[in-house]
Design an enzyme around this catalytic site. Structure first.
Site, PDB file in Angstrom:
ATOM      1  CE1 TYR A 157      -3.720  -2.591   0.358  1.00 27.91           C
ATOM      2  CE2 TYR A 157      -2.799  -2.983   2.333  1.00 27.91           C
ATOM      3  CZ  TYR A 157      -3.589  -3.202   1.260  1.00 27.91           C
ATOM      4  OH  TYR A 157      -4.556  -4.296   1.538  1.00 27.91           O
ATOM      5  CG  HIS A 207      -5.062   0.407   2.383  1.00 26.56           C
ATOM      6  ND1 HIS A 207      -4.769   0.507   3.839  1.00 26.56           N
ATOM      7  CD2 HIS A 207      -5.542  -0.702   2.259  1.00 26.56           C
ATOM      8  CE1 HIS A 207      -5.117  -0.366   4.263  1.00 26.56           C
ATOM      9  NE2 HIS A 207      -5.755  -1.242   3.424  1.00 26.56           N
TER      10      HIS A 207
END
Length: 399
Positions: A157, A207
């Site tokens: 992420y 994210h």
């Protein structure tokens, strides 16, 4: 209706693989037991304490048939409410009560709720790689398994920075560079479309790694590549900025896995700032609130894409599936393959077949808990370094 009296409530934590999974078992005087998922991976002992010390004394001797009343009572009993520990504890009980009701009715959960609205729910899973070649190999493997919806990530992420410029003696953490991540993500989508065309549905999870103006820029740049959806392009506390994202891009947006409180999802649904709701069912308190959320979403054209990560028990996976088979505005189900150890602890869990998930056909939720197997894998705490995300100057950023 003859009362079904709650005789005992137990809470188990097991770690058959990477994650601490929390199960609540409710036993009744009719010899029927139900199981629910209460998994809060980062704070498992807190959830167990909530169940053992507070919910169990509150519920023993009450009628398990009255799910709505029991949920409302659990929700307001502590006065303060809508936190992740409390919601997961309530969810474990709530799911177990629905499991019991399905067994009493001799119906799978989706039939108890009103029957199916589809034959199966399309599934997506995760492809990733540190390089495009690794990512392509991951995508190819999933296509061979029948998936037509694939979430693609280049690196972790926020991406894996190649040349991160940091201060001296940097604080430990998961460092990333937002601009490099944005550039690499756009390049990733371009390369995926050049290789696979538009016959494959591509998803991506930001994210929360961007600031609002960066989110707008990324959404505009990804528009030509027609993603199925972009998830969590902003953190919940910045959800008002989704209106600006909408004004500049038609990229479908998904959000909700971090939501606990109805106040967090109400405005983004009513104002149509998202296309897909991603709530984690145990995080919002179980099946009872999930059904109400689904009805709200349907009224405003928002589709369901429940959160389905690896850190939820197979009971939770089955609950997602039952709801998706029943609810007409369900769109897709996130699915993470499990190990054989996990399946031995939780017999009966749904699996993906050629890119689709089918609901269990046994009464109730259809997934049980093998206590004898579960106790072989005790709880293990770890600090979760990945949540310690840091920008190039060392500042913590939402993970």
């Amino acid at each position: 209706m003859t009362p079904t009296v709650i005789k005992d409530i137990e809470c188990f934590i097991t770690r058959p693989d990477r994650h601490n999974l929390i199960t609540v078992r409710v036993t009744t005087d009719k010899g029927i037991t139900g199981h629910g998922c209460a998994t809060f991976q980062q704070r498992p002992l807190a959830v167990k304490t909530m169940v053992d010390e507070y919910l169990k004394p509150l519920l023993i001797g009450r009628d398990a048939n009255n799910i709505e009343d029991l949920w409302q009572m659990m929700n307001v009993n502590a006065y303060w409410r809508n936190g992740p520990v409390m919601n997961n504890a309530i969810s474990g009980v709530d799911m177990a009560l629905w499991d019991i009701k399905g067994q009493l009715a001799d119906m799978p959960l989706y039939q108890l709720l009103g029957g199916q609205s589809r034959d199966a729910i399309a599934a997506y899973t995760h492809a990733s790689g540190e390089t495009l070649e690794e990512l392509f190999a991951s995508v190819d493997c999933l296509r061979e398994q029948g998936y037509r919806h694939i979430r693609c990530q280049l690196g972790f992420y926020g991406g894996t920075p190649a040349q991160l410029h940091t201060p001296e003696n940097p604080t430990p953490g998961a460092w990333f560079d937002q601009q490099e991540y944005m550039d690499n993500t756009v390049a990733m989508f371009r390369a995926l479309r050049e290789k696979y065309g538009f016959g494959l549905h591509l998803l991506h999870d930001v994210h929360e790694r961007l600031f609002p103006q960066q989110a707008i820029q990324l959404a505009k740049q990804l528009e030509p590549y027609q993603p199925y959806f972009i998830e969590d392009i902003l953190p919940p506390q910045q959800s008002a900025w989704l209106e600006q994202v909408r004004q500049h891009s038609c990229v479908p947006l998904a959000m909700g896995e971090l939501f606990n409180n109805p106040a967090e999802w109400h405005d983004v649904i009513v104002n149509r700032r998202i296309d897909f709701i991603r709530c984690h069912i145990s995080q919002i308190g179980g099946i009872t609130p999930a059904l109400k959320l689904a009805v709200l979403c349907q009224a405003f054209g928002v589709r369901l894409a429940w959160h389905g990560p690896g850190d939820m028990s197979p009971i939770g996976v089955a609950v997602n599936t039952h709801l998706n088979i029943h609810l007409h505005n369900a769109a897709i189900q996130e699915y993470i393959p499990r190990t054989s150890q996990t399946d031995n602890v939780f017999p009966g869990a749904p699996v993906v077949k050629e890119g689709f998930v089918y609901a269990p056909q046994t009464p109730g939720i259809g997934v049980t808990f093998n206590e004898e197997e579960g106790i072989r894998y005790p709880v293990v705490y770890r600090p979760h370094e990945w949540t310690q995300s840091r920008l190039p100057d060392g500042a913590i950023h939402t993970p």
